[in-house]
Write a protein that holds these residues in place. Structure first.
Motif: not given
Lengths: 83, 206
Positions: A64-66, A68, B22, B25-26, B29-30, B33, B54
């Motif tokens: 997840a951090r990659r 981000d 951002e 977006f974070q 993503v969580r 994903t 990705q």
């Protein structure tokens, strides 16, 4: 006549309400007479609920951090293009 | 979460994504994903699936402005992954091959007598709720392990339908399978989970 093995084959369709009316009646009649199959259907339902409650939080935080980081760079690149 | 709240939260999240926030977006993503990985893993191996997801997020950065909300954000994201994965396979002239021929798991099929009745009946205590079972951390770990060992097609179908609550039609579109084949995938995967829980309850072992 519906046998236990036949019921096991279509158990998910029964649980999801995907069987036709005749098959649904056959399953219900079988379940009235067969405790093992009632246990099976009940347990299969419990397994599904277990799945629903379980799997939504499986994410590798490093991955997840990659993402981000890449998104952050892409947002900067997008802003630069727009300027 | 109530459906109405979820919708409002999703609308706010989409606004945040469109505003290039951002933190939003974070959060996205969580949230999304795991489902995107489930779609990608149906078509690709783990490494290629991570690369694909990705790439999809990078595409989303530029494409989110064109998101009109005709489907939910989750469905839109899952379709982006599916379309890209299908294109990837087409370019590399590969196909996903899955066996849809038998809906009964072999380990369960062995438990019936020739006359079709149970020879080894199910022993699960069906009165134990899923919530009570989930409180057992060892069972949760065991579930993780067995989910990771499911054939990819079964796991993707199960994740999208059960965990991410897609409708059947959506799962069929995203995974490019017929409705009847989806039923086979779901049923095979559910039987595996049933067998795992049963063994765990009987023996305490995974």
């Amino acid at each position: 006549m519906l046998m236990c093995r036949d019921l096991a084959r279509i158990a998910s369709d029964y649980i999801d309400g995907e069987l036709g009316p005749m098959d649904t009646v056959s399953v219900k009649l079988h379940l009235l007479m067969c405790g093992h199959c009632r246990t099976f259907i009940g347990s299969l339902r419990t397994s599904l609920e277990l799945m629903r409650g379980h799997s939504s939080h499986q994410l590798d935080e490093d991955f997840a951090r990659r993402i981000d980081e890449q998104i952050s760079q892409a947002l900067i690149a997008r802003d630069d293009e727009q300027d | 979460m109530e459906a109405a709240n979820y919708q409002t939260d999703e609308e706010q999240l989409i606004e945040g994504l469109k505003a290039a926030n951002e933190a939003d977006f974070q959060m996205a993503v969580r949230l999304y994903t795991p489902g995107m990985m489930a779609v990608a893993r149906f078509y690709l191996d783990h490494g290629a699936a991570e690369d694909m997801v990705q790439d999809c997020w990078l595409a989303v950065v530029n494409a989110i402005h064109s998101f009109e909300g005709r489907s939910g954000l989750k469905t839109w994201l899952h379709r982006i992954v599916a379309n890209r994965a299908k294109n990837y396979l087409r370019k590399h002239q590969r196909e996903v091959s899955t066996d849809f021929s038998e809906s009964l798991d072999p380990d369960l099929a062995r438990r019936f007598a020739p006359n079709g009745r149970w020879a080894t009946p199910p022993s699960l205590r069906s009165n134990e709720s899923a919530e009570a079972l989930m409180e057992n951390g060892a069972l949760s770990d065991c579930l993780d392990k067995h989910l990771s060992h499911l054939p990819e097609a079964q796991r993707s179908a199960l994740m999208l339908y059960e965990a991410h609550q897609h409708k059947s039609d959506d799962v069929c579109n995203i995974l490019d399978v017929s409705a009847s084949n989806l039923r086979v995938l779901l049923h095979r995967a559910r039987q595996k989970i049933f067998l795992m829980v049963e063994t765990f309850q009987e023996t305490g072992e995974c």
